[in-house]
Write a protein that holds these residues in place. Structure first.
Motif, mmCIF file in Angstrom:
data_model
loop_
_atom_site.group_PDB
_atom_site.id
_atom_site.type_symbol
_atom_site.label_atom_id
_atom_site.label_comp_id
_atom_site.label_asym_id
_atom_site.label_seq_id
_atom_site.Cartn_x
_atom_site.Cartn_y
_atom_site.Cartn_z
ATOM 1 N N UNK A 2 45.061 59.338 29.298
ATOM 2 C CA UNK A 2 43.722 59.691 29.786
ATOM 3 C C UNK A 2 42.905 58.463 30.158
ATOM 4 N N UNK A 3 43.354 57.287 29.749
ATOM 5 C CA UNK A 3 42.593 56.067 29.985
ATOM 6 C C UNK A 3 41.567 55.788 28.908
ATOM 7 N N UNK A 4 41.573 56.567 27.824
ATOM 8 C CA UNK A 4 40.578 56.380 26.767
ATOM 9 C C UNK A 4 40.719 55.020 26.091
ATOM 10 N N UNK A 5 41.944 54.630 25.754
ATOM 11 C CA UNK A 5 42.155 53.317 25.145
ATOM 12 C C UNK A 5 41.740 52.204 26.092
ATOM 13 N N UNK A 6 42.119 52.327 27.350
ATOM 14 C CA UNK A 6 41.771 51.309 28.342
ATOM 15 C C UNK A 6 40.259 51.183 28.500
ATOM 16 N N UNK A 7 39.559 52.307 28.506
ATOM 17 C CA UNK A 7 38.099 52.277 28.627
ATOM 18 C C UNK A 7 37.463 51.565 27.437
ATOM 19 N N UNK A 8 37.853 51.975 26.235
ATOM 20 C CA UNK A 8 37.250 51.409 25.035
ATOM 21 C C UNK A 8 37.518 49.907 24.927
ATOM 22 N N UNK A 9 38.748 49.507 25.204
ATOM 23 C CA UNK A 9 39.115 48.099 25.126
ATOM 24 C C UNK A 9 38.422 47.289 26.216
ATOM 25 N N UNK A 10 38.322 47.840 27.410
ATOM 26 C CA UNK A 10 37.637 47.152 28.506
ATOM 27 C C UNK A 10 36.168 46.916 28.177
ATOM 28 N N UNK A 11 35.501 47.928 27.644
ATOM 29 C CA UNK A 11 34.083 47.786 27.287
ATOM 30 C C UNK A 11 33.894 46.655 26.279
ATOM 31 N N UNK A 12 34.773 46.584 25.278
ATOM 32 C CA UNK A 12 34.675 45.523 24.282
ATOM 33 C C UNK A 12 34.846 44.149 24.918
ATOM 34 N N UNK A 13 35.768 44.027 25.862
ATOM 35 C CA UNK A 13 36.002 42.733 26.518
ATOM 36 C C UNK A 13 34.853 42.364 27.451
ATOM 37 N N UNK A 14 34.302 43.328 28.154
ATOM 38 C CA UNK A 14 33.158 43.051 29.027
ATOM 39 C C UNK A 14 31.951 42.598 28.213
ATOM 40 N N UNK A 15 31.745 43.219 27.075
ATOM 41 C CA UNK A 15 30.637 42.810 26.206
ATOM 42 C C UNK A 15 30.847 41.418 25.634
ATOM 43 N N UNK A 16 32.106 40.964 25.592
ATOM 44 C CA UNK A 16 32.426 39.637 25.050
ATOM 45 C C UNK A 16 32.497 38.566 26.129
ATOM 46 N N UNK A 17 32.134 38.910 27.381
ATOM 47 C CA UNK A 17 32.063 37.890 28.423
ATOM 48 C C UNK A 17 32.986 38.057 29.598
ATOM 49 N N UNK A 18 33.943 38.979 29.527
ATOM 50 C CA UNK A 18 34.823 39.203 30.675
ATOM 51 C C UNK A 18 34.028 39.805 31.836
ATOM 52 N N UNK A 19 34.468 39.498 33.055
ATOM 53 C CA UNK A 19 33.799 40.052 34.235
ATOM 54 C C UNK A 19 34.697 41.005 35.011
ATOM 55 N N UNK A 20 35.999 40.844 34.879
ATOM 56 C CA UNK A 20 36.931 41.719 35.566
ATOM 57 C C UNK A 20 38.104 41.999 34.634
ATOM 58 N N UNK A 21 38.373 43.282 34.402
ATOM 59 C CA UNK A 21 39.463 43.687 33.518
ATOM 60 C C UNK A 21 40.355 44.667 34.271
ATOM 61 N N UNK A 22 41.645 44.343 34.347
ATOM 62 C CA UNK A 22 42.642 45.229 34.924
ATOM 63 C C UNK A 22 43.501 45.821 33.808
ATOM 64 N N UNK A 23 44.226 46.881 34.134
ATOM 65 C CA UNK A 23 45.180 47.478 33.214
ATOM 66 C C UNK A 23 46.565 47.407 33.854
ATOM 67 N N UNK A 24 47.526 46.836 33.145
ATOM 68 C CA UNK A 24 48.908 46.772 33.603
ATOM 69 C C UNK A 24 49.778 47.555 32.618
ATOM 70 N N UNK A 25 50.523 48.511 33.130
ATOM 71 C CA UNK A 25 51.341 49.365 32.258
ATOM 72 C C UNK A 25 52.630 49.755 32.957
ATOM 73 N N UNK A 26 53.580 50.239 32.171
ATOM 74 C CA UNK A 26 54.841 50.702 32.737
ATOM 75 C C UNK A 26 54.668 51.999 33.498
ATOM 76 N N UNK A 27 53.875 52.918 32.952
ATOM 77 C CA UNK A 27 53.823 54.258 33.540
ATOM 78 C C UNK A 27 52.439 54.872 33.373
ATOM 79 N N UNK A 28 52.192 55.887 34.206
ATOM 80 C CA UNK A 28 50.937 56.654 34.171
ATOM 81 C C UNK A 28 51.281 58.133 34.055
ATOM 82 N N UNK A 29 50.616 58.799 33.116
ATOM 83 C CA UNK A 29 50.849 60.230 32.960
ATOM 84 C C UNK A 29 50.252 61.002 34.135
ATOM 85 N N UNK A 30 50.755 62.190 34.411
ATOM 86 C CA UNK A 30 50.233 62.967 35.542
ATOM 87 C C UNK A 30 48.828 63.472 35.342
ATOM 88 N N UNK A 31 48.269 63.375 34.166
ATOM 89 C CA UNK A 31 46.905 63.837 33.940
ATOM 90 C C UNK A 31 46.816 64.658 32.672
#
Length: 259
Positions: free
Chosen positions: A230-259
């Motif tokens: 669902x992207x929930x982990x990616x969202x939560x982790x991205x928010x934490x990194x942006x709050x810590x100074x990151x400006x651009x966060x990508x997600x790299x993974x092996x696979x994506x679920x159909x939804x």
């Protein structure tokens, strides 16, 4: 599919999973994931390339058509569209790279790797993801992150499983792409319920404020994981990194679920 089901059921590995210590390269992991040749993990055909023969590699469910931001598989041609979820609630990360759809045989390969420690099944997927990323970064060097962050796992779960699959994947990508990686920038504050079987809303609630960034984050980061659901982990982790100074966060993974 060349007796692919039979191959997936029969093949196992004698290697014992090891807990990754962070930024140090383990020669055991390097040997598992970087050696070409051998037997196809899907159909047991000899003379495979990085664990898959050519026909079985061609049978993998490529994520050709997908949302341009979250990589959600789409039923129609083109990668310049946004899915309904990204239109209604844009994610904080800038994009997702996930070459395969999470369905057979990719789902079985990842499950055997993730839950049974059978790294042989992950070798072709990780190798091909790394090759794909090399091509992407050569074509668009502005997308190159300064640091790879393996999606963190709670220490108790890591001890139970024996290793963090996201760290394995990040290590191999680091070797191939020449980008530093770490498991120490972000830690999980608490252990959560397993995400499998939860709705999107339950996943988001389950992951609220569970990540702690230990120091100021670099501006450009790629989070590495095995599967984006669902992207929930990616969202939560991205928010934490942006709050810590990151400006651009990508997600790299092996696979994506159909939804």
């Amino acid at each position: 599919m060349k007796q692919m089901i039979k191959g997936l059921r029969l093949l196992s590995t004698l290697l014992t999973p090891k807990v990754n210590s962070g930024e140090r390269i383990h020669h055991s992991v390097r040997g598992i994931l970087c050696s070409a040749g051998g037997q196809c993990v899907a159909c047991l055909e000899p003379n495979a390339h990085f664990g898959l023969c050519t026909p079985c590699r061609q049978d993998l469910p490529a994520n050709h058509w997908h949302c341009r931001q979250c990589a959600l598989p789409l039923a129609f041609e083109g990668n310049d569209r946004l899915c309904g979820q990204c239109l209604q609630d844009p994610p904080p990360f800038s994009g997702v790279i996930a070459p395969w759809r999470y369905r057979f045989p990719v789902d079985s390969m990842i499950q055997r790797y993730k839950y049974n420690g059978q790294r042989t099944f992950a070798r072709p997927l990780i190798n091909d993801l790394a090759e794909h990323l090399v091509s992407v970064l050569e074509a668009a060097p502005e997308r190159r992150p300064e640091l790879l962050v393996a999606s963190p796992m709670h220490p108790a779960r890591r001890r139970q499983r024996g290793f963090n699959q996201a760290a394995d994947i990040a290590e191999q990508i680091s070797i191939r792409c020449g980008i530093p990686w770490t498991t120490e920038l972000v830690i999980r504050n608490r252990r959560t319920r397993p995400q499998r079987g939860l709705s999107r809303e339950e996943r988001l609630a389950n992951l609220t404020r569970i990540f702690h960034v230990t120091r100021r984050a670099p501006e450009r980061i790629a989070i590495v994981d095995d599967v984006v659901t669902t992207g929930a982990t990616a969202r939560s982790l991205t928010i934490a990194l942006l709050e810590a100074g990151a400006r651009d966060v990508q997600i790299w993974a092996l696979a994506r679920t159909p939804g």
